[in-house]
Design a protein around this motif. Sequence first.
Motif, mmCIF file in Angstrom:
data_model
loop_
_atom_site.group_PDB
_atom_site.id
_atom_site.type_symbol
_atom_site.label_atom_id
_atom_site.label_comp_id
_atom_site.label_asym_id
_atom_site.label_seq_id
_atom_site.Cartn_x
_atom_site.Cartn_y
_atom_site.Cartn_z
ATOM 1 N N PRO B 113 0.812 -1.224 0.000
ATOM 2 C CA PRO B 113 0.000 0.000 0.000
ATOM 3 C C PRO B 113 0.834 1.257 0.000
ATOM 4 C CG PRO B 113 0.049 -0.904 2.172
ATOM 5 C CD PRO B 113 0.768 -1.879 1.304
ATOM 6 N N ALA B 116 0.179 3.479 -2.942
ATOM 7 C CA ALA B 116 -1.097 4.189 -2.894
ATOM 8 C C ALA B 116 -1.071 5.324 -1.880
ATOM 9 C CB ALA B 116 -2.214 3.208 -2.548
ATOM 10 N N ILE B 117 -0.443 5.073 -0.716
ATOM 11 C CA ILE B 117 -0.377 6.117 0.309
ATOM 12 C C ILE B 117 0.418 7.302 -0.206
ATOM 13 C CG2 ILE B 117 0.546 6.664 2.571
ATOM 14 C CD1 ILE B 117 -0.048 3.833 3.401
ATOM 15 N N MET B 120 -1.364 9.371 -2.710
ATOM 16 C CA MET B 120 -2.360 10.264 -2.119
ATOM 17 C C MET B 120 -1.707 11.538 -1.586
ATOM 18 S SD MET B 120 -5.227 8.805 0.365
ATOM 19 C CE MET B 120 -5.752 7.493 -0.676
ATOM 20 N N VAL B 123 -0.802 13.801 -4.465
ATOM 21 C CA VAL B 123 -1.910 14.571 -5.033
ATOM 22 C C VAL B 123 -2.207 15.789 -4.168
ATOM 23 C CG1 VAL B 123 -4.398 14.489 -5.341
ATOM 24 C CG2 VAL B 123 -2.991 12.760 -6.351
ATOM 25 N N ALA B 124 -2.213 15.588 -2.836
ATOM 26 C CA ALA B 124 -2.488 16.719 -1.940
ATOM 27 C C ALA B 124 -1.433 17.809 -2.108
ATOM 28 C CB ALA B 124 -2.536 16.235 -0.493
ATOM 29 N N PHE B 178 -3.977 12.577 -10.272
ATOM 30 C CA PHE B 178 -5.266 12.122 -9.783
ATOM 31 C C PHE B 178 -5.764 10.930 -10.587
ATOM 32 C CE2 PHE B 178 -9.100 12.099 -7.644
ATOM 33 C CZ PHE B 178 -10.127 12.016 -8.551
ATOM 34 N N LEU B 181 -4.102 7.821 -9.414
ATOM 35 C CA LEU B 181 -4.465 7.490 -8.044
ATOM 36 C C LEU B 181 -5.809 6.795 -8.009
ATOM 37 C CD1 LEU B 181 -3.866 7.743 -5.039
ATOM 38 C CD2 LEU B 181 -5.085 9.868 -5.039
ATOM 39 N N SER B 182 -6.762 7.278 -8.828
ATOM 40 C CA SER B 182 -8.101 6.725 -8.758
ATOM 41 C C SER B 182 -8.334 5.609 -9.760
ATOM 42 C CB SER B 182 -9.122 7.825 -8.996
ATOM 43 O OG SER B 182 -8.906 8.399 -10.247
ATOM 44 N N TYR B 185 -9.542 2.130 -8.429
ATOM 45 C CA TYR B 185 -10.913 2.096 -7.957
ATOM 46 C C TYR B 185 -11.896 2.126 -9.106
ATOM 47 C CZ TYR B 185 -8.665 3.156 -3.580
ATOM 48 O OH TYR B 185 -7.871 3.111 -2.495
ATOM 49 N N PHE B 197 -4.452 -6.475 -6.504
ATOM 50 C CA PHE B 197 -4.619 -6.698 -5.087
ATOM 51 C C PHE B 197 -5.751 -5.853 -4.539
ATOM 52 C CE2 PHE B 197 -3.738 -7.842 -0.961
ATOM 53 C CZ PHE B 197 -3.464 -6.752 -0.162
ATOM 54 N N LEU B 198 -5.745 -4.560 -4.919
ATOM 55 C CA LEU B 198 -6.787 -3.659 -4.420
ATOM 56 C C LEU B 198 -8.156 -4.107 -4.881
ATOM 57 C CD1 LEU B 198 -5.247 -0.113 -4.745
ATOM 58 C CD2 LEU B 198 -5.900 -1.269 -2.669
ATOM 59 N N CYS B 215 0.320 -4.017 8.974
ATOM 60 C CA CYS B 215 -0.170 -2.665 9.177
ATOM 61 C C CYS B 215 -1.466 -2.705 9.946
ATOM 62 C CB CYS B 215 -0.331 -1.913 7.870
ATOM 63 S SG CYS B 215 -1.599 -2.547 6.799
#
Lengths: 163, 235
Positions: B113, B116-117, B120, B123-124, B178, B181-182, B185, B197-198, B215
């Motif tokens: 992960p 992915a973390i 994120m 992106v911020a 972005f 990242l998405s 999903y 995996f996700l 985790c």
Amino acid sequence: MAKTKRIITILLRLLAFGATLSATVVMVTSHDSAEVLNLKFTADYNNSPSFKYYVIAEAIASVYGLVTLFLSSKSLVDRLIVILDVVIAMLLTSSISAALAVAEIGKRGNSHAGWLPICDQVPKFCDHVTGALIAGFAAAILYLVLNLYSLHVVLAPLCPAKP
Amino acid sequence: MALQSGETLAMLVGNIWSKPRSRYWTLLGLRLLAFLAAAAATLVMALNKQTKTFVVGTIGTTPLKLTLTAKFQHTPAFVFFVIANGLVCMHNLVMIMVDLVGSKFDYKGLRFPMVAILDMLNVALVSGGANAAAFMAELGKNGNSHARWDKICDKFGAYCDRGGGALIASFLALASCFSFLSSPYLNLSTRRPIVLFLTTIINPKPQTIFISMDCSNISHCICLVFQMYVLLLLL
């Protein structure tokens, strides 16, 4: 396990909703005026496009927060909510950084561009805006923590006992 | 039945990476676009400088000249913009290398992960930097009559144009950051192992592969994030 996840998620969303709502309200009610050399000098959030964007973004985030508080975690829109959480976190970080940039100019001015600080003339407005920015910052951090928590929950669904 | 990470996971990873599909290359292309756009934004804004000489008066017959320089360091928002885009650029470069040589890694513990973390956080960061600079540029272009702040773009046109170009590049980097990242999903790509995996975890159908990961509490996760990033940089 599912109950713990649900409680923590709801708690985080509630806190974030409160933070965005307070940020919106405090920014909208910020208003001050001063008289300098017979010139009336009013400061309002409408005078700056950056603060207008801040109010709009926080309002959108608080409506979203209210809506997702009431959605259960196993509905069909689960994936969509995760993506929308990321989008809202992005929106909040962008709005807080834009408002901070302009507020910093208002507080310290920019000598190279000949822009004088305005906080000496309208201190009440500046304090109000500071409060709104603090609430918005807390909201952005809460949404980022919420995203990380959703990721953690998604990637470790049945956490076995630590070896 | 919980499998130990390492054994079957390596088989899974090796299986996926031996057959790259077109969607894998799409995501890699998006990351490359983000890296190039962020690099362009950083460079253009960091080298943004304009000097102009104004005549402010005359003493007798000799004109008084005043030389003014517009640099990006004068505005804290632009300094943040440069730093944020530089970090994003570096992050995307590291992730591209992970994508290309990732089949040799062992995905124990938190490394799955991790991507992915960090994406994120990425992106911020880029969204914050781009928007702060955007509103500062708008202030420079239009001024603010209520606060008696004059616009500066009529005097320093080239500076404003270059800043605008850097902003466009940064927003392009934001859009592509972005997107990937998405993308898991949205099931845009189902061939990368992280994505696979996700999707197997989010999918409510019963699965037979559970990977034990280290985790189980979030503070442990966050501490490992920075450790892993430093490790990745050293690799």
